[in-house]
Write a protein that holds these residues in place. Structure first.
Motif, PDB file in Angstrom:
ATOM      1  N   THR A 217       0.847  -1.192   0.000  1.00 29.65           N
ATOM      2  CA  THR A 217       0.000   0.000   0.000  1.00 29.65           C
ATOM      3  C   THR A 217       0.880   1.238   0.000  1.00 29.65           C
ATOM      4  OG1 THR A 217      -1.773  -1.121   1.226  1.00 29.65           O
ATOM      5  CG2 THR A 217      -1.784   1.288   1.231  1.00 29.65           C
ATOM      6  N   THR A 219       0.821   5.330   0.243  1.00 33.73           N
ATOM      7  CA  THR A 219      -0.043   6.414   0.717  1.00 33.73           C
ATOM      8  C   THR A 219       0.585   7.759   0.407  1.00 33.73           C
ATOM      9  OG1 THR A 219      -0.862   5.040   2.534  1.00 33.73           O
ATOM     10  CG2 THR A 219      -1.223   7.409   2.713  1.00 33.73           C
ATOM     11  N   SER A 248      -7.725  10.713  -8.436  1.00 32.89           N
ATOM     12  CA  SER A 248      -8.977  10.332  -7.786  1.00 32.89           C
ATOM     13  C   SER A 248      -8.952  10.912  -6.375  1.00 32.89           C
ATOM     14  CB  SER A 248      -9.146   8.808  -7.735  1.00 32.89           C
ATOM     15  OG  SER A 248      -8.316   8.246  -6.734  1.00 32.89           O
ATOM     16  N   GLU A 249     -10.026  10.736  -5.631  1.00 32.09           N
ATOM     17  CA  GLU A 249     -10.084  11.293  -4.286  1.00 32.09           C
ATOM     18  C   GLU A 249      -9.450  10.381  -3.240  1.00 32.09           C
ATOM     19  OE1 GLU A 249     -14.052  12.440  -3.308  1.00 32.09           O
ATOM     20  OE2 GLU A 249     -14.167  14.003  -4.860  1.00 32.09           O
ATOM     21  N   SER A 250      -8.975   9.201  -3.646  1.00 27.60           N
ATOM     22  CA  SER A 250      -8.320   8.281  -2.715  1.00 27.60           C
ATOM     23  C   SER A 250      -6.844   8.625  -2.603  1.00 27.60           C
ATOM     24  CB  SER A 250      -8.470   6.838  -3.188  1.00 27.60           C
ATOM     25  OG  SER A 250      -7.710   5.968  -2.371  1.00 27.60           O
ATOM     26  N   ASP A 251      -6.337   8.690  -1.363  1.00 25.60           N
ATOM     27  CA  ASP A 251      -4.931   9.033  -1.145  1.00 25.60           C
ATOM     28  C   ASP A 251      -4.053   7.786  -1.057  1.00 25.60           C
ATOM     29  OD1 ASP A 251      -5.733   8.022   1.279  1.00 25.60           O
ATOM     30  OD2 ASP A 251      -4.955   9.680   2.487  1.00 25.60           O
ATOM     31  N   THR A 252      -4.578   6.611  -1.433  1.00 25.26           N
ATOM     32  CA  THR A 252      -3.795   5.378  -1.379  1.00 25.26           C
ATOM     33  C   THR A 252      -3.817   4.667  -2.733  1.00 25.26           C
ATOM     34  OG1 THR A 252      -5.715   4.134  -0.551  1.00 25.26           O
ATOM     35  CG2 THR A 252      -4.168   5.007   1.085  1.00 25.26           C
ATOM     36  N   TYR A 253      -2.699   3.993  -3.021  1.00 26.82           N
ATOM     37  CA  TYR A 253      -2.572   3.150  -4.211  1.00 26.82           C
ATOM     38  C   TYR A 253      -2.148   1.773  -3.729  1.00 26.82           C
ATOM     39  CZ  TYR A 253      -0.327   1.093  -8.335  1.00 26.82           C
ATOM     40  OH  TYR A 253       0.055   0.247  -9.339  1.00 26.82           O
TER      41      TYR A 253
END
Length: 336
Positions: A217, A219, A248-253
């Motif tokens: 993950t 971040t 996108s609005e997600s701060d994780t990949y």
């Protein structure tokens, strides 16, 4: 009976002063500093989500109530005594944050908005002279260096400020009056401080050691200013300069079953939804380690020995451990 008490309780909470409705005071024109005898109008703005109902307004100056119950408060031909902090309140609502109005008796001032300035905001400064005189050609300075000469307009405008806009500003203008050929007047100098809308992003990768076949993950960590907490942010991720996930609005990949090709230098970019403010993190190097959790590389395993009283003499328990856990292995015979 319970329903009766519940109705009373809800009614009391609805009517309780200091509810959810909190107005915001604005100025028109939107200058926090004016010259004596200028006119300014203060507006008590109610959030659009507030229920539409008859309202009464209460104005305060330096926390003391003022006469009048209208949504606007007009100050005509201002005086030094009008300097102060202004607030407003509507019926059964919270009191607004204060807004400061400063009235001075001078020939020339550099006017600026009263509210805090954040990255990406537009900024207008105005070289404003006393209306009893005539002014010509304004010169604007930042940190004692001229940045603009403007005629006949007396305003300096920045579409989108950034942290480099921070500095000390002043202006000059040629002032004339009947029978006076004119002279150059200098405004007071004041600081423009641009606040960060959100902090520079930093990369975080978990777990600390990524094994081949394991999950990873990434971040993109940033902290928005709490006073602009409603700002919508978008995040994008890159590996070796190539996009691995768009905005996108997600701060994780997340990477499931990481492989060697997932190794590389990871960076992320954070931007506002409008794209007016963008920031890129420093690179973070990720190396996918060979082996799996079930069959780790023996060079990555640390061994230790524990004495166990209930084992026969000469037998010890060999364990392997990493930063996160201790894994018990088989008992082996030794001659130690």
């Amino acid at each position: 009976m319970l329903d009766f008490f519940l109705i009373i309780f809800l009614s009391l909470n609805i009517l309780k002063p200091g509810g959810a409705i909190r107005p915001v005071v604005s100025l028109a024109p939107n200058w926090g500093n004016i010259i004596q005898r200028d006119t300014v109008t203060l507006m008590c703005n109610v959030p659009p989500t507030a229920p539409e109902e008859p309202r009464t307004y209460q104005w305060y100056k330096d926390k003391r109530p003022l006469d009048g119950d209208q949504q606007t408060l007009e100050i005509q031909s201002s005086a030094i005594m009008d300097t102060g902090d202004y607030q407003c309140q509507i019926s059964a609502g919270d009191i607004s944050d204060p807004i400061t109005l400063n009235v001075t008796n001078t020939y020339l001032i550099l006017q600026r908005p009263p509210s805090a300035i954040y990255e990406g905001d537009p900024l207008t400064l105005r070289c404003h002279h006393n209306k009893e005189f005539v002014g010509f050609k304004a010169h604007f300075y930042k940190d004692n260096k001229e940045i603009k000469s403007q005629f006949p307009d007396s305003e300096f405008h920045v579409d989108k400020v950034d942290l480099n806009t921070t500095g000390r500003y002043k202006c000059t203008k040629l002032i004339t009056s009947p029978g006076n050929p004119g002279y150059t007047e200098f405004s007071d100098e004041f600081s423009v401080s641009v606040k960060e809308l959100f902090s520079s992003p930093k990369m975080k990768v978990t777990p600390h050691m990524v094994l081949e076949g394991g999950d990873m993950t990434v971040t993109c960590d940033t902290r928005p200013d709490p006073l602009r907490g409603g700002t919508k942010l978008q995040f994008s991720f890159f590996r070796n300069g190539q996009t691995v996930r768009g905005f996108s609005e997600s701060d994780t990949y997340r990477v499931k079953s990481a492989q060697q090709e997932d190794s590389g230098e990871y960076t992320c970019e954070v931007r506002t939804k409008s794209g007016t403010v963008r920031k890129i993190s420093d690179g973070f190097n990720v190396q996918i380690e060979t082996g799996t959790k079930e069959n780790p590389d023996p060079h990555d395993v640390c061994y230790t020995y524990l004495e166990l009283s209930h084992f026969p003499k000469g037998n010890k328990l060999q364990v392997s451990h990493d930063e996160e856990s201790v894994t018990y292995a088989t008992v082996k015979n030794t001659n130690i």
